[in-house]
Design an enzyme around this catalytic site. Structure first.
Site, PDB file in Angstrom:
ATOM      1  N   GLU A   1       0.835  -1.203   0.000  1.00  0.00           N
ATOM      2  CA  GLU A   1       0.000   0.000   0.000  1.00  0.00           C
ATOM      3  C   GLU A   1       0.869   1.252   0.000  1.00  0.00           C
ATOM      4  O   GLU A   1       1.818   1.347   0.783  1.00  0.00           O
ATOM      5  CB  GLU A   1      -0.907  -0.013   1.245  1.00  0.00           C
TER       6      GLU A   1
ATOM      7  N   GLU B   1      -4.500  -7.114   2.645  1.00  0.00           N
ATOM      8  CA  GLU B   1      -3.291  -7.807   3.085  1.00  0.00           C
ATOM      9  C   GLU B   1      -3.274  -9.279   2.693  1.00  0.00           C
ATOM     10  O   GLU B   1      -2.240  -9.823   2.307  1.00  0.00           O
ATOM     11  CB  GLU B   1      -3.106  -7.682   4.598  1.00  0.00           C
TER      12      GLU B   1
ATOM     13  N   ALA C   1       4.449  -4.796  11.357  1.00  0.00           N
ATOM     14  CA  ALA C   1       4.324  -6.221  11.672  1.00  0.00           C
ATOM     15  C   ALA C   1       2.915  -6.539  12.167  1.00  0.00           C
ATOM     16  O   ALA C   1       2.424  -7.653  11.981  1.00  0.00           O
ATOM     17  CB  ALA C   1       5.351  -6.623  12.731  1.00  0.00           C
ATOM     18  N   ASP C   2       2.267  -5.571  12.781  1.00  0.00           N
ATOM     19  CA  ASP C   2       0.909  -5.788  13.270  1.00  0.00           C
ATOM     20  C   ASP C   2      -0.018  -6.195  12.127  1.00  0.00           C
ATOM     21  O   ASP C   2      -0.909  -7.027  12.293  1.00  0.00           O
ATOM     22  CB  ASP C   2       0.377  -4.510  13.917  1.00  0.00           C
ATOM     23  N   PHE C   3       0.163  -5.561  10.977  1.00  0.00           N
ATOM     24  CA  PHE C   3      -0.710  -5.884   9.845  1.00  0.00           C
ATOM     25  C   PHE C   3      -0.277  -7.187   9.195  1.00  0.00           C
ATOM     26  O   PHE C   3      -1.040  -7.773   8.424  1.00  0.00           O
ATOM     27  CB  PHE C   3      -0.733  -4.757   8.813  1.00  0.00           C
TER      28      PHE C   3
ATOM     29  N   HIS D   1       0.242  -0.783  16.525  1.00  0.00           N
ATOM     30  CA  HIS D   1       1.272  -0.373  15.560  1.00  0.00           C
ATOM     31  C   HIS D   1       2.675  -0.479  16.171  1.00  0.00           C
ATOM     32  O   HIS D   1       3.579   0.226  15.740  1.00  0.00           O
ATOM     33  CB  HIS D   1       1.048   1.076  15.101  1.00  0.00           C
TER      34      HIS D   1
HETATM   35  C1  LIG Z   1      -5.250  -3.741   7.810  1.00  0.00           C
HETATM   36  C2  LIG Z   1      -4.616  -2.422   7.658  1.00  0.00           C
HETATM   37  N1  LIG Z   1      -3.892  -2.175   6.564  1.00  0.00           N
HETATM   38  C3  LIG Z   1      -3.281  -0.991   6.399  1.00  0.00           C
HETATM   39  C4  LIG Z   1      -3.417  -0.002   7.324  1.00  0.00           C
HETATM   40  C5  LIG Z   1      -2.730   1.350   7.130  1.00  0.00           C
HETATM   41  N2  LIG Z   1      -3.754   2.352   6.821  1.00  0.00           N
HETATM   42  C6  LIG Z   1      -4.259   3.138   7.789  1.00  0.00           C
HETATM   43  S1  LIG Z   1      -5.470   4.128   7.218  1.00  0.00           S
HETATM   44  C7  LIG Z   1      -5.307   3.565   5.657  1.00  0.00           C
HETATM   45  C8  LIG Z   1      -6.170   4.105   4.557  1.00  0.00           C
HETATM   46  C9  LIG Z   1      -7.613   3.926   4.866  1.00  0.00           C
HETATM   47  O1  LIG Z   1      -8.421   4.512   3.881  1.00  0.00           O
HETATM   48  P1  LIG Z   1      -9.961   4.681   4.174  1.00  0.00           P
HETATM   49  O2  LIG Z   1     -10.495   3.392   4.682  1.00  0.00           O
HETATM   50  O3  LIG Z   1     -10.605   5.209   2.946  1.00  0.00           O
HETATM   51  O4  LIG Z   1     -10.052   5.728   5.351  1.00  0.00           O
HETATM   52  P2  LIG Z   1      -9.578   7.256   5.330  1.00  0.00           P
HETATM   53  O5  LIG Z   1      -8.200   7.278   5.871  1.00  0.00           O
HETATM   54  O6  LIG Z   1      -9.672   7.748   3.941  1.00  0.00           O
HETATM   55  O7  LIG Z   1     -10.516   7.961   6.238  1.00  0.00           O
HETATM   56  C10 LIG Z   1      -4.315   2.597   5.596  1.00  0.00           C
HETATM   57  C11 LIG Z   1      -3.911   1.892   4.361  1.00  0.00           C
HETATM   58  C12 LIG Z   1      -4.158  -0.293   8.469  1.00  0.00           C
HETATM   59  N3  LIG Z   1      -4.310   0.590   9.449  1.00  0.00           N
HETATM   60  N4  LIG Z   1      -4.772  -1.500   8.601  1.00  0.00           N
END
Ligand SMILES: Cc1ncc(C[n+]2csc(CCOP(=O)(O)OP(=O)(O)O)c2C)c(N)n1
Ligand SMILES: Cc1ncc(C[n+]2csc(CCOP(=O)(O)OP(=O)(O)O)c2C)c(N)n1
Ligand SMILES: [Mg+2]
Ligand SMILES: [Mg+2]
Lengths: 329, 326, 326, 329
Positions: free
Chosen positions: C29, C60, C84-86, C129
């Site tokens: 990502e 994931e 690593a959490d993810f 995290h």
């Molecule tokens: C399972 C997981 N993968 C990756 C992340 C890292 N991450 C945090 S927010 C985010 C984007 C989320 O996008 P969206 O669901 O549209 O929410 P927004 O931030 O736009 O409000 C990512 C990839 C995470 N927290 N959890």
């Protein structure tokens, strides 16, 4: 913007005040993070406030909400105390989670707020389970799951849609579509005709609305929540909106198109609601007073949080687990 | 007292707890039609209905996630994940949500969920249906880890797990499902965190759990004929493990051997051996030893699978070597 | 030689490997826009295109599953899981597929995939995290586990990981991203499985890795002023770990202390301590000891998070205690 | 049943022979498992043969397939050697996986068979990755992912659909809809209008056909595979079928409705194809000869497998990993 006849203006005004509080809270939170006055990941809700305000207005105190990483707004909309929240994101004693959770874990179970969440989509599986508990305990509540557009690509999210339909659970899914999955445009990583089609493919009726229009959110959420409450099964609300800031406070958003950012001001749910309230005859001074009051409350909360003590070292090993507390570890 | 199988004992415990507390319910794949993969839910759906014995879609993440949601909202779900291997499909929900919720939400909430994840080899089910993953869960703050070795324990420990207000990873062993034993149907829930001395002895402390208990008892008998008196300790709860019991025994015998079916490298035996080495160093008459599976995926073929097993003969050989090593 | 950060060193390694072998690619990502959460992919998408630096959906399971599919079909993917959490969201794919495929398919195929899962506390990112999960992966047959502690190693070890034909869990440390150090851009890939003596010493062997190396070196300096000579061993690869190097050092010093940021209970330190206790029992002058985090989720609040850390002072205190314990 | 004009009858006849081989293989495998002559989980493909036969007929040797727990049929359809497969499910030396995998892991990379799989839906994520490799290496192959109706409720499966569309990968998804998820009727745990709607919600065009009709499968798979091969992106084939046996060999299927089971004979893809071939003028004796030959081949394979030695103990620790082979473990 239009409302069903007889919908009291005062209710919209109350939502407006909540939006002001959310805005002030997160404008402070983002600033404080950038200034290193607090730590951790802070995801500002700025620009998206109409969704939390409009949806939570359809809920009672007993109803549950579950949220995600961008969770401050939902908590405030559901009635959480900004002081306890501020203490929490500062990691201070007296925070809603005793300072142990921080920004990504604000929650208040006494108000049915099951928590923000640091893992995308996990709050949604928790929400359908909460609805299962409601059903099993024969309680009079519904559950709202808030999540972003990016979450629609995670397996657990999609499983949860199926799950809610299979058991016909009292859940309202609310997708806050700001177009972004962190630094990636969501459409570039999302296939198919769109979010509503996904919900419908699992048998869940879905509405799609302008999430920057508080009245539209309030109306649509009100109707959907009523259907859920009436036992008609899960419903889905797709609300488009704008993320004004970086993905998180420390993201300067350099990858964003200035043209997109320029559209935000005119979409501002607070500005639009203010205009509407003015048109309904509320005096500008009243609305200015609202803004001043929100600013003051947040400033006071921030001052308190800055000055507050951190949790005592003795808190480190409390609330881990009762069986086998790590006394000898 | 009644004689019943390990599977029946678990079913009895769940049934009793469901009768006692209407907040208790179970969810997982195929619990209704034939009562789960080992009949451990047999008849319960007819008795309690489809809303308390819930057949789910094949959605491990949401099985676990929804159980957590239901647990923090006032119910007490028992999650069936069928095999520990599939528990990995819900690892995020178990670790990032169930284990941490109470702590990271500042004690606002408890997560009374039981996560059943049967472990162990059985009948050549091969690499994706044979893992023993207890060491993973022990390493996760917030989780209780239980591994019953007898029908009586599968009754009393499951009751205890269901009454625990903190999340319990409950690891039955697939090869034990059909084993019979005496069970007191009226037994109180066991106390979590207490080991049982399954056979007293004076020369060597053999710590084990789950499917290996039988082999360890066999080994102890054989060793006895060779003049070695082995004390067999069944840990029953892996976290918290009964340090007092293990330390007391090793203090007497001066020798520690840990045996488990899980892979030896990085297995939970290492934690026990390391703790004993640190805290009872001067009481030890010989180095602490561990027996476990080699670090390979579990092969299908019968003789290869057999080679992954810790056998009674290996236990005896290790014990003998330890008696002469000082 | 060039001075660069730990993140830049990793980026250099990936860039060199991508230039060298067109089958190497990366997915995860947000790799494109700003080069990942720490800039460790900065500029690579412009250089290699969107099909070799692939921005993915938040999926994931499929990030990992598709990388496995691509690895068994002739490419060499580098998976970015961010924290690593993810990684727990892809635990099934890592364990049940990547680690086992070669074995359970009878050696028909190799799975040359690198799985980057940064570990460690950083800046109050809290329970979801901040985890260090290396002990999990060490326990899984089929996986290589690597944890670089310096910029030079993040260059040479990442190269080695990318050239490995077996799956590598590659655990960078979040607090090291911005640390600078000397890197030889022309360095050959490191040899996996070799520890490095970061500071020689004669009284005590201190085994560590990843983010704790710096603190251990600090501790060794302080201890030196108190007359204790600590040998600091950076393990670099956790599986296979360099038993020869550890055993050689402990044989000389007679004392073993392991320090890691992961939770102590069930941590990888237990494996090392247990092995040393078993095989070098008679060479030990005092009990082997371990230092690690308490068994609690990682708290957000600064002073609480700090209490989870193993500090140089604690290392020194442990070393002192060990010098007088015999 | 009808075919495009000019479709050679001989090709259908060849698929028919493959179906006979699959049937004979799994009828033996199920029996042998029930008789305890071999171990592990054996999932019989009996009744579903037309799908593997019809789909694999659209593939070349270079094309990849990935399969699931009910995988024997797919391997045979793709050309795997029944002897090596039989040795494998008996856990014997010389098995396709050296006896280490067993029934749930039959695979033959030399024929593009990426393997059966013991984890529901995991083979699908692997398939989309295989397609990504094809794309990256600029190869001339397509990938088929076989899976059951139950898999459509697993998150990774749904993620993989999105994934294939996002990168427009050369994948043909083939859902074998036998109505069962182990002992649970799939419809009782599945929400929404159906499987095709799910695929389409991710932007993947889908056909739904009678999977017991070999000609229908062959035609539809042929068209869809051609579209995939032409670079038009992923396609989805939904094929309904019947599971004649228990979920696995040791499942006696007591929970099943006898009325449902009674419909199977008339749906039998082998019987239906035989009738069609007869109508095309193939002599009954030829078709009987086919059946006898399949029976003989499988009997011979079984005899060989029964008598074959197990793998040598030295195999235990080979092919684990080269770096850090567990010599001292
Ligand atoms: C399972 C997981 N993968 C990756 C992340 C890292 N991450 C945090 S927010 C985010 C984007 C989320 O996008 P969206 O669901 O549209 O929410 P927004 O931030 O736009 O409000 C990512 C990839 C995470 N927290 N959890
Ligand atoms: C992730 C996972 N969960 C559960 C199982 C147990 N299981 C094996 S097959 C099966 C049913 C699969 O149904 P379907 O996908 O329709 O395939 P079918 O057996 O009908 O061919 C289940 C639940 C598994 N192997 N993997
Ligand atoms: Mg978004
Ligand atoms: Mg099916």
């Amino acid at each position: 913007m239009s409302l069903p006849a007889g919908f009291p203006v005062e209710r919209i005004h109350a939502m407006y005040r909540r939006m002001l509080l959310m805005r002030a809270f997160d404008e402070h939170a983002g600033w404080a993070r950038r200034e290193d006055r607090l730590r951790g990941s802070v995801h500002e809700y700025t620009g998206q406030e109409a969704i939390a305000a409009g949806v939570c207005a359809a809920l009672g105190e007993r109803d549950y909400i579950s949220s995600y990483h961008r969770g401050h707004g939902h908590c405030i909309a559901k009635g959480a105390d900004p002081v306890a929240m501020m203490l929490e994101i500062y990691g201070k004693a007296g925070g809603v989670c005793g300072g142990k959770g921080g920004s990504m874990h604000v929650a208040d179970f006494s108000l049915g707020i099951l928590g923000a969440n640091g893992v995308v989509a996990d709050g949604v599986t928790i929400a359908v389970g909460a609805a299962q508990a409601v059903r099993l305990l024969d309680e009079d509540r519904i559950v709202v799951a808030f999540f972003g557009d990016g979450a629609l690509n995670r397996g657990p999210m999609l499983e949860a849609l199926n799950w809610a339909k299979v058991y016909d659970l009292p859940v309202l899914f609310v997708c806050e579509d700001n177009g972004w999955s962190d630094r990636t445009p969501t459409r570039s990583v999302t296939g198919g005709p769109g979010i509503v089609a996904r919900a419908e493919a699992f048998g869940i009726p879905a509405d799609s609305i302008d999430g920057n229009d508080l009245l539209a959110v309030a109306c649509s959420a009100g109707l959907l929540a009523a259907e859920v409450r009436a036992g008609q099964g899960p419903r889905f609300l797709h609300a488009t909106t704008c993320r004004w800031r970086g993905h998180l406070a420390l993201d300067r958003g350099l990858y964003r198109d200035p043209a997109e950012l320029a559209t935000h001001a005119e979409q501002d749910p607070i500005g639009r609601t203010r205009a509407w309230l003015l048109a309904q005859g509320i005096a500008p001074a009243v609305l200015d007073g609202d803004a001043a009051e929100a600013a003051e409350r947040i400033a006071a909360a921030a001052a308190l949080a800055e000055a507050a003590p951190c949790p005592d070292a003795s808190e480190l090993c409390t609330d881990v687990q009762d069986t086998g507390a790590p006394s000898w570890q | 007292m009644a004689v019943m199988t390990y599977a029946e004992a678990a079913r009895l415990a769940l049934r009793q707890e469901m009768q006692r507390d209407r907040r208790v319910w179970a969810l997982g794949e195929d619990l209704g039609p034939e009562g789960g993969v080992a009949g451990q839910y047999l008849g319960l759906q007819s008795e309690f209905g489809r809303s308390r014995i819930v057949d789910t879609p094949i959605s491990e993440s949401t099985i676990m996630g929804s159980a957590i949601g239901a647990a923090i909202c006032g119910t007490r779900p028992v999650v069936e994940l069928r095999y520990a291997d599939f528990g990995l499909c819900a690892a995020d929900e178990i670790v990032n949500q169930a284990a941490k919720a109470r702590y990271m939400l500042g004690g606002q909430v408890r997560v009374p969920v039981v996560v059943r994840q049967p472990i162990g080899f059985r009948d050549g089910m091969a690499a994706q249906h044979s893992q023993s993953t207890e060491a993973w869960w022990v390493h996760v703050p917030g989780l209780v880890v239980v591994a019953p070795a007898t029908p009586a324990d599968n009754h009393a420990l499951l009751k205890a797990a269901i009454r625990s207000d903190d999340p319990v990873i409950y690891m039955e062993h697939k090869e034990l499902w059909t084993r019979t034993g005496e069970v007191d149907p009226g037994a109180e829930p066991a106390v979590l965190g207490r080991a049982a001395v399954r056979r007293p002895g004076s020369d060597l402390t053999l710590v084990t759990w789950s499917g290996m208990l039988g082999d360890c008892l066999t080994a102890a008998e054989v060793a006895q004929t060779q003049g070695i008196s082995i004390e067999v300790l069944d840990l029953r709860t892996l976290w918290p493990w009964d340090r007092d019991a293990v330390f007391a025994s090793v203090t007497r015998t001066g020798r520690l051997l840990v045996a488990h079916q899980a892979v030896k490298a990085g297995g939970f035996g290492a934690e026990i051996a390391a703790e004993v080495a640190e805290h009872l160093f001067h009481a030890l008459r010989c180095p602490p030893r561990r027996l476990g599976a080699p670090r390979t995926p579990v092969p299908h073929s019968r003789p290869l699978e057999a080679l992954c097993r810790v056998t009674p003969a290996q236990v005896v050989a290790a014990a003998r070597a330890m008696m002469t090593d000082h």
